[in-house]
Design a protein around this motif. Structure first.
Motif, PDB file in Angstrom:
ATOM      1  N   SER A   1       0.828  -1.203   0.000  1.00 27.61           N
ATOM      2  CA  SER A   1       0.000   0.000   0.000  1.00 27.61           C
ATOM      3  C   SER A   1       0.864   1.255   0.000  1.00 27.61           C
ATOM      4  N   VAL A   2       0.568   2.168  -0.901  1.00 22.39           N
ATOM      5  CA  VAL A   2       1.272   3.447  -0.933  1.00 22.39           C
ATOM      6  C   VAL A   2       1.075   4.183   0.393  1.00 22.39           C
ATOM      7  N   GLY A   3      -0.119   4.119   0.950  1.00 26.41           N
ATOM      8  CA  GLY A   3      -0.387   4.771   2.229  1.00 26.41           C
ATOM      9  C   GLY A   3       0.472   4.211   3.345  1.00 26.41           C
ATOM     10  N   TYR A   4       0.578   2.890   3.416  1.00 30.99           N
ATOM     11  CA  TYR A   4       1.394   2.251   4.442  1.00 30.99           C
ATOM     12  C   TYR A   4       2.865   2.629   4.275  1.00 30.99           C
TER      13      TYR A   4
ATOM     14  N   GLU B   1      14.737  12.160  -9.696  1.00 28.11           N
ATOM     15  CA  GLU B   1      13.840  11.266  -8.958  1.00 28.11           C
ATOM     16  C   GLU B   1      13.238  11.974  -7.750  1.00 28.11           C
ATOM     17  N   TRP B   2      14.056  12.775  -7.065  1.00 31.17           N
ATOM     18  CA  TRP B   2      13.567  13.529  -5.915  1.00 31.17           C
ATOM     19  C   TRP B   2      12.479  14.512  -6.353  1.00 31.17           C
TER      20      TRP B   2
ATOM     21  N   TYR C   1       4.785  13.751  -7.465  1.00 31.32           N
ATOM     22  CA  TYR C   1       3.787  12.690  -7.270  1.00 31.32           C
ATOM     23  C   TYR C   1       3.045  12.895  -5.948  1.00 31.32           C
ATOM     24  N   LEU C   2       3.793  13.211  -4.900  1.00 36.73           N
ATOM     25  CA  LEU C   2       3.163  13.405  -3.600  1.00 36.73           C
ATOM     26  C   LEU C   2       2.246  14.621  -3.604  1.00 36.73           C
TER      27      LEU C   2
END
Length: 174
Positions: free
Chosen positions: A35-38, A152-153, A159-160
């Motif tokens: 999970s992205v959230g986890y 990438e950073w 994305y966030l």
């Protein structure tokens, strides 16, 4: 055209338009480890734990340095705004401010524009206490970003910010 979200993220206006939800996850085979959230929560907890360890010498915890850093960066704020920014409730923020005020790091004052509003200001002692926090946070984050390229950073931050904007849209829709 740029849009500023509740969280301060600046995104192109079309980035926050309602879209069809993704279908990356399937409830029948969902696992927290994927999970992205986890994963984001694990990263956040790591940042907080490492920062708290290093800031212990200053007598500040993440719950304390967060609001102080916000006051240092943006100036006086209403208690409710600090609670919203800290993703906590007003009662918890009030208790935190009681502790910070007892340490002499902030003070509450009535707004001159609206006497019903209580503003929180950082004190000179608070500015001194918070001065060591940004370098520690930068160090911790740089350690967690080991092996990432600059591109990438930047992509990760983008994305966030998109996820935050999507979260704002979902919250406002419900």
């Amino acid at each position: 055209m740029q849009t500023l979200t509740d969280t301060g993220a600046t995104l192109p206006a079309d980035a926050i338009q309602p879209r069809r939800a993704a279908d990356f996850y399937d409830g029948s085979c969902y696992t927290a480890d994927e999970s992205v959230g986890y994963l984001m929560k694990r990263v956040v907890l790591s940042v907080v734990q490492q920062a708290d360890k290093r800031l212990d010498v200053h007598g500040l915890t993440s719950a304390q340095w967060g609001p102080l850093l916000r006051l240092h960066t943006t100036g006086a704020a209403a208690v409710a705004d600090l609670a919203r920014w800290s993703l906590t409730d007003a009662g918890a923020m009030t208790r935190m401010l009681d502790r910070l005020e007892k340490k002499g790091l902030c003070r509450r004052v009535r707004s001159t524009a609206d006497r019903r509003v209580v503003l929180v200001e950082i004190t000179p002692e608070g500015r001194t206490a918070i001065a060591g926090v940004p370098p520690v946070l930068a160090e911790v984050l740089n350690e967690l970003l080991a092996g990432f390229s600059r591109d990438e950073w930047l992509a990760l931050k983008g994305y966030l910010k998109r996820m935050v904007a999507n979260a704002d849209v979902v919250r406002d829709a419900h």
